[in-house]
Enzyme design. Sequence first.
Site, mmCIF file in Angstrom:
data_model
loop_
_atom_site.group_PDB
_atom_site.id
_atom_site.type_symbol
_atom_site.label_atom_id
_atom_site.label_comp_id
_atom_site.label_asym_id
_atom_site.label_seq_id
_atom_site.Cartn_x
_atom_site.Cartn_y
_atom_site.Cartn_z
ATOM 1 N N ASP A 1 49.997 27.591 80.020
ATOM 2 C CA ASP A 1 49.976 26.348 79.190
ATOM 3 C C ASP A 1 48.674 25.506 79.963
ATOM 4 O O ASP A 1 47.580 25.300 79.542
ATOM 5 C CB ASP A 1 51.027 25.504 79.035
ATOM 6 C CG ASP A 1 51.912 25.946 77.729
ATOM 7 O OD1 ASP A 1 51.330 26.492 76.763
ATOM 8 O OD2 ASP A 1 52.976 25.731 77.791
ATOM 9 N N GLY B 1 46.737 37.713 99.979
ATOM 10 C CA GLY B 1 45.408 37.884 100.386
ATOM 11 C C GLY B 1 45.438 38.840 101.675
ATOM 12 O O GLY B 1 46.276 39.529 101.732
ATOM 13 N N GLY B 2 44.354 38.822 102.586
ATOM 14 C CA GLY B 2 44.413 39.594 103.748
ATOM 15 C C GLY B 2 45.234 39.286 104.849
ATOM 16 O O GLY B 2 45.084 40.222 105.841
ATOM 17 N N GLN C 1 51.713 21.629 74.868
ATOM 18 C CA GLN C 1 51.377 21.471 76.258
ATOM 19 C C GLN C 1 50.182 21.978 76.602
ATOM 20 O O GLN C 1 49.221 21.205 77.300
ATOM 21 C CB GLN C 1 52.109 22.247 77.265
ATOM 22 C CG GLN C 1 51.832 22.197 78.620
ATOM 23 C CD GLN C 1 52.818 22.663 79.756
ATOM 24 O OE1 GLN C 1 52.317 22.783 81.161
ATOM 25 N NE2 GLN C 1 53.966 23.219 79.448
ATOM 26 N N GLU D 1 54.128 29.331 76.619
ATOM 27 C CA GLU D 1 53.876 29.670 78.209
ATOM 28 C C GLU D 1 54.356 30.780 78.627
ATOM 29 O O GLU D 1 53.659 31.722 79.104
ATOM 30 C CB GLU D 1 54.611 28.521 78.978
ATOM 31 C CG GLU D 1 54.655 28.667 80.354
ATOM 32 C CD GLU D 1 53.415 28.488 81.155
ATOM 33 O OE1 GLU D 1 52.759 27.400 80.967
ATOM 34 O OE2 GLU D 1 53.158 29.291 81.920
HETATM 35 N N1 CAO Z 1 49.288 16.701 58.994
HETATM 36 C C1 CAO Z 1 49.623 17.775 58.443
HETATM 37 N N2 CAO Z 1 50.069 19.066 58.664
HETATM 38 C C2 CAO Z 1 49.880 18.926 60.237
HETATM 39 C C3 CAO Z 1 49.659 17.940 61.034
HETATM 40 C C4 CAO Z 1 49.056 17.078 60.430
HETATM 41 N N3 CAO Z 1 48.837 16.098 61.194
HETATM 42 N N4 CAO Z 1 49.459 18.634 62.369
HETATM 43 C C5 CAO Z 1 49.988 19.823 62.295
HETATM 44 N N5 CAO Z 1 50.302 19.975 60.792
HETATM 45 C C6 CAO Z 1 50.761 21.342 60.443
HETATM 46 C C7 CAO Z 1 49.966 22.674 60.585
HETATM 47 O O1 CAO Z 1 48.924 22.357 59.789
HETATM 48 C C8 CAO Z 1 50.773 23.551 60.424
HETATM 49 O O2 CAO Z 1 51.184 24.021 59.077
HETATM 50 P P1 CAO Z 1 50.904 25.477 58.310
HETATM 51 O O3 CAO Z 1 51.647 26.446 59.125
HETATM 52 O O4 CAO Z 1 51.192 25.299 57.059
HETATM 53 O O5 CAO Z 1 49.188 25.676 58.474
HETATM 54 C C9 CAO Z 1 52.356 23.257 60.978
HETATM 55 O O6 CAO Z 1 51.944 21.678 61.241
HETATM 56 C C10 CAO Z 1 52.607 23.820 62.202
HETATM 57 O O7 CAO Z 1 51.550 23.908 63.145
HETATM 58 P P2 CAO Z 1 51.840 25.223 64.206
HETATM 59 O O8 CAO Z 1 52.008 26.581 63.530
HETATM 60 O O9 CAO Z 1 50.655 25.202 65.236
HETATM 61 O O10 CAO Z 1 52.994 24.608 64.977
HETATM 62 P P3 CAO Z 1 54.469 25.618 65.336
HETATM 63 O O11 CAO Z 1 55.274 24.752 66.086
HETATM 64 O O12 CAO Z 1 54.824 26.368 64.277
HETATM 65 O O13 CAO Z 1 53.820 26.304 66.542
HETATM 66 C C11 CAO Z 1 52.762 26.972 68.730
HETATM 67 C C12 CAO Z 1 53.666 25.972 67.929
HETATM 68 C C13 CAO Z 1 52.559 26.261 69.843
HETATM 69 C C14 CAO Z 1 53.585 28.240 68.696
HETATM 70 C C15 CAO Z 1 51.469 27.424 67.794
HETATM 71 O O14 CAO Z 1 51.002 26.117 67.678
HETATM 72 C C16 CAO Z 1 50.696 28.202 68.600
HETATM 73 O O15 CAO Z 1 50.852 29.482 68.928
HETATM 74 N N6 CAO Z 1 49.638 27.540 69.436
HETATM 75 C C17 CAO Z 1 48.522 28.356 69.886
HETATM 76 C C18 CAO Z 1 49.075 28.837 71.230
HETATM 77 C C19 CAO Z 1 49.285 27.471 72.072
HETATM 78 O O16 CAO Z 1 48.428 26.510 72.280
HETATM 79 N N7 CAO Z 1 50.526 27.835 72.567
HETATM 80 C C20 CAO Z 1 51.104 26.653 73.794
HETATM 81 C C21 CAO Z 1 52.181 25.928 73.351
HETATM 82 S S1 CAO Z 1 52.645 25.176 74.700
HETATM 83 O O17 CAO Z 1 53.659 26.287 75.373
#
Ligand code: CAO
Length: 478
Positions: free
Chosen positions: A219, A298-299, A68, A190
């Site tokens: 988010d 607020g106030g 998001q 979030e």
């Molecule tokens: N081709 C190949 N690999 C890909 C890819 C693509 N096009 N797109 C993503 N990937 C891979 C990434 O490289 C990653 O791999 P590694 O862990 O091996 O490096 C993997 O997909 C997972 O990516 P991620 O760790 O970002 O995803 P997740 O689902 O495990 O975590 C989230 C999700 C949101 C917790 C994490 O991305 C995060 O903390 N983001 C920053 C904070 C944020 O934006 N949070 C808001 C989320 S909305 O509520």
Amino acid sequence: MAKKAKKSKTKVKAKSKAASKKVVKLKAKKPAATAKAGNGLPKPSSRPYGAAGKALDGVKILDFTHVQSGPTCTQLLAYMGADCIKVERPGVGDITRGQLRDVKGADSLYFTMLNGNKRSITIDSKHPKGKEILERLIKHCDVLVENFAPGALDRMGLTWDYIHKTNPRMIVASVKGFGPGPYEDCKVYENVAQCTGGAASTTGFREGPPLVTGAQIGDSGTGLHLAFGICAALYQRTRTGRGQKVFAAMQDGVLNLARVKLRDQQRLAHGPLTEYSQYGEGIPFGSATPRAGNDSGGGQPGWILKCKGWESDPDAYIYFITQAPVWEAICDLIGKPEWKTDPDYAKPPARLPRLKSIFATIEEWTKTKTKFEVMDICNQHDIPVGPILSMKEIAEEKSLRDTGTVVEVDHPGRGKYLTVGNPIKLSDSPCEVARSPLLGEHTEEILGKVLGYSASEITEIKGSGAITPQEKSRAEAA
Ligand code: CAO
């Protein structure tokens, strides 16, 4: 006295004479002054407003966002005219495509409502050929936006050093949960941000647990902050010619939105927070900003009051603000004209210890009317109130449709759906909301028309596995 006044009048006259002399001088330098006033900008367009393109026309975004926070940011940029190329994992795509699905087999509303106006290309960023395509995209685009977990972009080989070397003009914009510090490596969603940014500890009722809000301030709020940072970096680049890193931590974004509570934290050192109803109830304050229920931040004291039908309608309520300048009108409306002169009620400080009973009295009046009747009556007297609108009422609200804030779009996989259009209105940059792309819908178009791959090269890329799902990904998506 009269003499003095005359003297000062003469002085003014003398001054304005000098000023008009100055004007004459400036007039003599007309060409230089005009150039300066233009600030180096082109001549104002003679096209009608709304017909001179969009604010971010020409800006190319390499959109590596998911879930998001990041997609909120890039959707806003796309609404403003940027070309958003969303890179997704072949066969899988943004995880939200399949989350909270309401129509079997179709992209979810979670995805479609955050990815309008974008193009989708599938690329395996860890495949050698995929890396090569990404390099071309980095050279082509102005901004890379990502919100992967900490370190994920580096693990793909897309470090700042590599990107900056490949395209020194590229802006690299990231959302992470936390800024540098003890939690910088943590994944964040979030509600984690709402809790760590000070929103949850200050939301809810004093006697209950901390509460998260329905508005996605962690988010979508951080996505909005990031979009602002990107626009600022784009503007700075017009002077420096180089890109920079733009970083928005979700904890920081939430705290920015909860800053009034940090204000109150500091006020606590100087005594009780008298506008909190807790004060009127005689309950002592602790060492941190407490939860304040529906007290106004607020106030001007406010509270949520029941309206006609509250027994069966969970949204038959109104927010009522006892704004000081209209206090007398409130007293007349609710049948308490004597409060206008009663020393216990006439002035705001006298009312503070009595807020609970005052709002209970006003509620006796609001309960006799629907929330919309209260709104109509109060507005005639400039009393600030706001009905609690349900999502159903918002979805059906004509004025929100008319302004393009709520928009209906058609989607080949799921039919018509409602989305939120651009909440920021620009008078010279119209926004037409388009549906979200299907997974990889624009892969060939981008490879060919944007990155210049020939038809035979595209066939070779297809065969390489860089843009098509591997067996494992296919299984994950199923
Ligand atoms: N081709 C190949 N690999 C890909 C890819 C693509 N096009 N797109 C993503 N990937 C891979 C990434 O490289 C990653 O791999 P590694 O862990 O091996 O490096 C993997 O997909 C997972 O990516 P991620 O760790 O970002 O995803 P997740 O689902 O495990 O975590 C989230 C999700 C949101 C917790 C994490 O991305 C995060 O903390 N983001 C920053 C904070 C944020 O934006 N949070 C808001 C989320 S909305 O509520």
